[in-house]
Design a protein around this motif. Sequence first.
Motif, PDB file in Angstrom:
ATOM      1  N   ASP A 119       1.115  -1.312   0.169  1.00  0.00           N
ATOM      2  CA  ASP A 119       0.182  -0.365   0.101  1.00  0.00           C
ATOM      3  C   ASP A 119       1.011   1.680   0.104  1.00  0.00           C
ATOM      4  O   ASP A 119       1.572   1.055   0.869  1.00  0.00           O
ATOM      5  N   PRO A 120       0.999   2.004  -0.742  1.00  0.00           N
ATOM      6  CA  PRO A 120       1.922   3.094  -1.968  1.00  0.00           C
ATOM      7  C   PRO A 120       1.298   4.283  -0.217  1.00  0.00           C
ATOM      8  O   PRO A 120       1.692   5.321  -0.018  1.00  0.00           O
ATOM      9  N   THR A 121       0.385   4.151   0.384  1.00  0.00           N
ATOM     10  CA  THR A 121      -0.286   5.612   1.228  1.00  0.00           C
ATOM     11  C   THR A 121      -0.114   5.053   2.712  1.00  0.00           C
ATOM     12  O   THR A 121      -0.899   6.140   3.370  1.00  0.00           O
ATOM     13  N   LEU A 122       0.724   4.133   2.584  1.00  0.00           N
ATOM     14  CA  LEU A 122       1.267   3.463   4.329  1.00  0.00           C
ATOM     15  C   LEU A 122       2.760   4.101   4.567  1.00  0.00           C
ATOM     16  O   LEU A 122       3.573   3.668   3.408  1.00  0.00           O
ATOM     17  N   THR A 123       3.192   4.007   6.113  1.00  0.00           N
ATOM     18  CA  THR A 123       5.139   4.552   5.603  1.00  0.00           C
ATOM     19  C   THR A 123       5.099   3.716   6.410  1.00  0.00           C
ATOM     20  O   THR A 123       4.366   2.207   7.002  1.00  0.00           O
ATOM     21  N   GLU A 124       5.835   3.092   6.757  1.00  0.00           N
ATOM     22  CA  GLU A 124       6.987   1.304   6.390  1.00  0.00           C
ATOM     23  C   GLU A 124       6.344   1.835   7.954  1.00  0.00           C
ATOM     24  O   GLU A 124       6.052   0.262   8.265  1.00  0.00           O
ATOM     25  N   ARG A 125       6.400   1.960   8.510  1.00  0.00           N
ATOM     26  CA  ARG A 125       6.196   2.023  10.632  1.00  0.00           C
ATOM     27  C   ARG A 125       5.079   1.732  10.656  1.00  0.00           C
ATOM     28  O   ARG A 125       4.750   0.985  11.225  1.00  0.00           O
ATOM     29  N   GLN A 126       3.975   2.747   9.481  1.00  0.00           N
ATOM     30  CA  GLN A 126       3.103   2.337  10.157  1.00  0.00           C
ATOM     31  C   GLN A 126       2.362   0.510   9.462  1.00  0.00           C
ATOM     32  O   GLN A 126       1.413   0.698  10.009  1.00  0.00           O
ATOM     33  N   LYS A 127       3.013   0.460   8.299  1.00  0.00           N
ATOM     34  CA  LYS A 127       2.512  -1.079   7.950  1.00  0.00           C
ATOM     35  C   LYS A 127       3.362  -1.714   8.875  1.00  0.00           C
ATOM     36  O   LYS A 127       1.999  -3.108   8.832  1.00  0.00           O
ATOM     37  N   GLN A 128       4.759  -1.759   9.985  1.00  0.00           N
ATOM     38  CA  GLN A 128       4.681  -2.973  10.636  1.00  0.00           C
ATOM     39  C   GLN A 128       3.428  -3.065  12.129  1.00  0.00           C
ATOM     40  O   GLN A 128       3.268  -4.044  12.416  1.00  0.00           O
ATOM     41  N   VAL A 129       3.519  -1.482  12.186  1.00  0.00           N
ATOM     42  CA  VAL A 129       2.215  -1.474  13.304  1.00  0.00           C
ATOM     43  C   VAL A 129       1.543  -2.386  12.837  1.00  0.00           C
ATOM     44  O   VAL A 129       0.795  -3.245  13.885  1.00  0.00           O
ATOM     45  N   LEU A 130       0.434  -1.970  11.579  1.00  0.00           N
ATOM     46  CA  LEU A 130      -0.691  -2.653  10.918  1.00  0.00           C
ATOM     47  C   LEU A 130      -0.448  -4.122  11.605  1.00  0.00           C
ATOM     48  O   LEU A 130      -1.524  -5.583  11.460  1.00  0.00           O
ATOM     49  N   LEU A 131       0.722  -4.872  10.704  1.00  0.00           N
ATOM     50  CA  LEU A 131       1.059  -6.499  10.507  1.00  0.00           C
ATOM     51  C   LEU A 131       0.975  -7.175  11.671  1.00  0.00           C
ATOM     52  O   LEU A 131       0.679  -7.667  12.340  1.00  0.00           O
ATOM     53  N   ASP A 132       1.728  -6.065  12.819  1.00  0.00           N
ATOM     54  CA  ASP A 132       1.770  -6.858  14.426  1.00  0.00           C
ATOM     55  C   ASP A 132       0.488  -7.198  14.818  1.00  0.00           C
ATOM     56  O   ASP A 132      -0.014  -8.133  15.664  1.00  0.00           O
ATOM     57  N   ILE A 133      -0.358  -6.055  14.878  1.00  0.00           N
ATOM     58  CA  ILE A 133      -2.263  -6.003  15.870  1.00  0.00           C
ATOM     59  C   ILE A 133      -2.100  -7.155  14.059  1.00  0.00           C
ATOM     60  O   ILE A 133      -3.203  -8.257  15.123  1.00  0.00           O
ATOM     61  N   TYR A 134      -2.349  -7.383  13.122  1.00  0.00           N
ATOM     62  CA  TYR A 134      -3.140  -8.295  12.621  1.00  0.00           C
ATOM     63  C   TYR A 134      -2.474  -9.823  13.143  1.00  0.00           C
ATOM     64  O   TYR A 134      -2.976 -10.992  13.057  1.00  0.00           O
ATOM     65  N   THR A 136      -1.165 -10.935  15.931  1.00  0.00           N
ATOM     66  CA  THR A 136      -1.850 -11.036  17.236  1.00  0.00           C
ATOM     67  C   THR A 136      -2.816 -11.189  17.555  1.00  0.00           C
ATOM     68  O   THR A 136      -3.080 -12.205  17.973  1.00  0.00           O
ATOM     69  N   PHE A 137      -3.135 -10.394  16.365  1.00  0.00           N
ATOM     70  CA  PHE A 137      -5.479 -11.031  16.700  1.00  0.00           C
ATOM     71  C   PHE A 137      -5.489 -12.738  15.875  1.00  0.00           C
ATOM     72  O   PHE A 137      -5.898 -13.073  15.833  1.00  0.00           O
ATOM     73  N   ARG A 138      -4.739 -13.120  15.465  1.00  0.00           N
ATOM     74  CA  ARG A 138      -4.211 -14.040  15.102  1.00  0.00           C
ATOM     75  C   ARG A 138      -4.420 -15.733  15.920  1.00  0.00           C
ATOM     76  O   ARG A 138      -4.285 -16.047  15.819  1.00  0.00           O
ATOM     77  N   ARG A 139      -3.433 -14.630  16.209  1.00  0.00           N
ATOM     78  CA  ARG A 139      -2.538 -15.727  17.173  1.00  0.00           C
ATOM     79  C   ARG A 139      -3.427 -16.348  18.081  1.00  0.00           C
ATOM     80  O   ARG A 139      -4.184 -16.922  18.852  1.00  0.00           O
ATOM     81  N   GLU A 140      -4.125 -14.820  18.989  1.00  0.00           N
ATOM     82  CA  GLU A 140      -5.439 -14.840  19.465  1.00  0.00           C
ATOM     83  C   GLU A 140      -6.350 -15.998  19.396  1.00  0.00           C
ATOM     84  O   GLU A 140      -6.809 -16.537  20.300  1.00  0.00           O
ATOM     85  N   ASN A 141      -6.852 -15.835  17.773  1.00  0.00           N
ATOM     86  CA  ASN A 141      -7.845 -16.128  17.068  1.00  0.00           C
ATOM     87  C   ASN A 141      -7.278 -17.841  17.121  1.00  0.00           C
ATOM     88  O   ASN A 141      -8.046 -19.157  17.424  1.00  0.00           O
ATOM     89  N   ASP A 142      -6.057 -18.361  16.855  1.00  0.00           N
ATOM     90  CA  ASP A 142      -5.874 -19.786  17.124  1.00  0.00           C
ATOM     91  C   ASP A 142      -5.709 -20.499  18.333  1.00  0.00           C
ATOM     92  O   ASP A 142      -6.282 -21.293  18.595  1.00  0.00           O
ATOM     93  N   GLN A 143      -5.460 -19.815  19.220  1.00  0.00           N
ATOM     94  CA  GLN A 143      -5.220 -20.043  20.514  1.00  0.00           C
ATOM     95  C   GLN A 143      -6.789 -20.541  21.589  1.00  0.00           C
ATOM     96  O   GLN A 143      -6.827 -21.439  22.187  1.00  0.00           O
ATOM     97  N   SER A 144      -7.854 -19.404  21.195  1.00  0.00           N
ATOM     98  CA  SER A 144      -9.094 -19.316  21.762  1.00  0.00           C
ATOM     99  C   SER A 144     -10.255 -19.936  20.977  1.00  0.00           C
ATOM    100  O   SER A 144     -10.808 -19.794  21.715  1.00  0.00           O
ATOM    101  N   VAL A 145      -9.711 -20.540  19.672  1.00  0.00           N
ATOM    102  CA  VAL A 145     -10.812 -20.933  18.954  1.00  0.00           C
ATOM    103  C   VAL A 145     -12.408 -19.955  19.348  1.00  0.00           C
ATOM    104  O   VAL A 145     -13.202 -20.156  20.152  1.00  0.00           O
ATOM    105  N   VAL A 146     -12.254 -19.195  18.934  1.00  0.00           N
ATOM    106  CA  VAL A 146     -13.294 -17.669  19.010  1.00  0.00           C
ATOM    107  C   VAL A 146     -14.093 -18.797  17.998  1.00  0.00           C
ATOM    108  O   VAL A 146     -14.542 -18.798  17.221  1.00  0.00           O
ATOM    109  N   PRO A 147     -15.765 -18.333  18.794  1.00  0.00           N
ATOM    110  CA  PRO A 147     -16.473 -18.985  17.498  1.00  0.00           C
ATOM    111  C   PRO A 147     -17.042 -18.686  16.371  1.00  0.00           C
ATOM    112  O   PRO A 147     -17.470 -19.198  15.225  1.00  0.00           O
TER     113      PRO A 147
END
Lengths: 153, 153
Positions: A119-134, A136-147
């Motif tokens: 995405d050219p509208t994001l800075t590299e830092r913002q990209k890393q932040v978004l991907l880190d959150i992404y 984290t979310f997926r790790r949470e979902n793997d562990q907790s088996v959200v409905p």
Amino acid sequence: MNSDDTQERPTERVGQVVEQVGHVVEHAGHAVGQTVEGIGAYIRSQRELADVSLRQLARTAGVSNPYLSQIERGLRKPSAEILQQIAKGLRISAEALYVRAGILDERPASVVTDAVLADPTLTERQKQVLLDIYSTFRRENDQSVVPGTPDKE
Amino acid sequence: MNSDDTQERPTERVGQVVEQVGHVVEHAGHAVGQTVEGIGAYIRSQRELADVSLRQLARTAGVSNPYLSQIERGLRKPSAEILQQIAKGLRISAEALYVRAGILDERPASVVTDAVLADPTLTERQKQVLLDIYSTFRRENDQSVVPGTPDKE
DNA sequence: CGCGAGTGCTAGCAGTTGCAAGCGCTCTGC
DNA sequence: GCAGAGCGCTTGCAACTGCTAGCACTCGCG
């Protein structure tokens, strides 16, 4: 002996073929049933997460409540238009319902990562932040088996 | 002269109003017809581009040829499953047909939004959180008007 | 010419979709 | 107790979807 063997072999082969066909049919039925029942269960789980009654969702979605009940229980298979209306009532994307209904293919996990990185509208830092959150979310979902996460695949 | 002018003015106005009403109706009909007739006309145009007969496409798509004919002429409205099959026969993406049938919205300007919304490993809540952060980042970048300088943020 | 192969379409039908009317149940207030 | 509001579900029905059987037409070949 030879005639006995000859007669047993075709029988065994027929039996195996019938078994395999039955297995395929059963497997196909399972896959079909999963898709049909999956979307209904998913809609119900989303509705319960939102703490909304069946009638309330039916009203905001513009769908009859008996029909919504049938959909949730897997008795009927809604059209894409109805799924669109239900998504609107649930305030979720129609695409999410389409994917679970088998209408739309799901995207590989890396697509989000690739899209963010490109995405050219994001800075590299913002990209890393978004991907880190992404991540984290997926790790949470793997562990907790959200409905809301279909784990049957 | 004055009486002639007075009589021509009302007539001109009435004519203009009728013209405008007709234009609106025609425009509305065009929009509605575009969706329903649009998908059929599009399928026919893609088929003709591929230089394939209706029966050949019906066979490769796994759809009855009379039904495909009715779809092309706008007499029937096919389900998403049928559109999927037709797309397979035409060797185009099902999404292209879904968009023209009004089932799927056109791709959002951002590939990231699309990818996040379709990601089945995320809950709907997580998707909204990610997209909110994504929107915030892009808004910040719009305000600072430094698209080519990622390190300054 | 007749015939066969291919074309797109008509008509009738079975199964499915989505709805309205109504049911039995629970809870609350009088 | 009763009445009203809300709940989710059953049932029957109209309209729709997708199909099969068959039609009329065109084209090419012998």
